[in-house]
Design an enzyme around this catalytic site. Structure first.
Site, short mmCIF file in Angstrom:
data_model
loop_
_atom_site.label_atom_id
_atom_site.label_comp_id
_atom_site.label_asym_id
_atom_site.label_seq_id
_atom_site.Cartn_x
_atom_site.Cartn_y
_atom_site.Cartn_z
N ARG A 173 38.75 47.57 45.11
CA ARG A 173 39.80 46.79 45.67
C ARG A 173 41.04 46.76 46.01
O ARG A 173 42.11 47.59 45.36
CB ARG A 173 40.20 46.21 44.15
CG ARG A 173 40.27 44.16 43.85
CD ARG A 173 40.47 44.14 42.62
NE ARG A 173 41.60 42.36 42.68
CZ ARG A 173 42.75 42.43 42.44
NH1 ARG A 173 43.35 43.60 42.33
NH2 ARG A 173 42.74 41.10 42.42
N LYS A 221 50.30 49.46 43.66
CA LYS A 221 50.76 49.27 42.07
C LYS A 221 52.01 50.18 41.80
O LYS A 221 52.34 51.49 42.88
CB LYS A 221 49.47 49.58 40.99
CG LYS A 221 48.65 48.02 41.87
CD LYS A 221 48.38 48.12 39.97
CE LYS A 221 47.17 47.69 40.50
NZ LYS A 221 46.02 47.75 39.62
#
Length: 279
Positions: free
Chosen positions: A255, A221
């Site tokens: 995840r 991210k």
């Protein structure tokens, strides 16, 4: 700490890995990579062989500013893939990344094991009743607004307190309908600045007070690659570093796009904790 996936009890006291399978053309990292049956099956087999407990399939990109996709298009993208994967891997535990109740219902009927909802039922108020009907585990994430508006909604009175109140309300709503297998995801990157994301990670252990499993979705991210002045393609090492911190702060599920590295991270963490002094 366990969840019931289609009659199978999954023990989350030992960290588990959720592999990401994006079948959208515009996801921030792997958009467009898995667009035909062969590539989808190969990637899924790879992630399962590397040790993923869950495979999370998404057909609606939730990256900041992503274009909205109609319900019909999302269903047309995802349902055939669920059918394909269930046929090829009958024991697979498929997580469906959707905030729409009709998508969730159709995929659960086709064999999916859990629902991963970025809105915790706030975008589609019928989602909770569908999950109650199917008695399926539910990942509820914190987000304000929608993927199209969330980056304009980063103002909080007090970040952790606001998110804790959000989860208390959503968990109560779910439990009132008989949904008990609940996993919380604090929503790194969703309606949060880079600074807020790091504060959230630093204080992630506070969410253990909810007595629910915690999912951490940090993989590649912007909080990582912007801090390191690089890009998502070169953010694997940073992802691994923050995944280890998330585990140390109580995360039960990671995840990730890169399953092998996350499995190694969890294995090292588990071995490290075996030497921790008993309280």
């Amino acid at each position: 700490m366990t969840i019931n996936c289609k009659g199978e009890l999954i023990d989350l006291s030992s960290p588990k890995i959720m592999g990401i399978l994006n079948i959208t053309p515009d996801s921030f990292f792997d958009g467009g990579k898995y667009k035909d049956e062969k590539s989808i099956l190969l990637q899924t087999k790879k992630m399962l062989n590397e040790g993923a407990t869950f495979i999370d399939v998404g057909a609606y990109s939730s990256r900041p500013g992503a274009e909205a996709v109609t319900e019909e298009e999302e269903l047309a993208r995802i349902l055939p893939i669920v059918v394909l994967l269930m046929k090829e891997f009958p024991r697979i535990l498929l997580s469906i990344d959707t905030f729409r109740n009709k998508i969730a219902s159709k995929c659960l009927e086709a064999g999916a094991a859990l629902i991963n909802d970025i809105s915790a039922g706030k975008i589609d108020d019928k989602m909770l009743s569908v999950l109650a009907k199917h008695k399926t585990p539910y990942v509820m994430m914190h987000m304000k607004g929608t993927p199209q508006t969330m980056q304009q909604k980063t103002n909080y009175k007090e970040l952790l307190t606001d998110i804790m109140h959000y989860f208390s309300e959503r968990v109560s709503a779910a439990r009132a309908l008989g949904i008990h297998d609940i996993i919380i995801d604090p929503g790194f990157g969703f309606a949060k600045t880079t600074e807020q994301n790091f504060e959230l990670l630093q204080k992630l252990d506070l969410f253990q007070s909810l007595n629910l499993p915690i999912l951490a979705g940090l993989s590649r991210k912007s909080m990582i690659y912007q801090t390191l002045e690089t890009n998502a393609e070169n953010a694997l090492n940073g992802t691994t570093a923050l995944n280890m911190i998330a585990l140390s702060k109580g995360a039960n599920i990671l995840r990730v796009h890169d399953v092998k590295e996350a499995v190694e991270c969890a294995k090292l963490y588990k071995n490290l904790m075996s030497y921790a002094p008993s309280s």
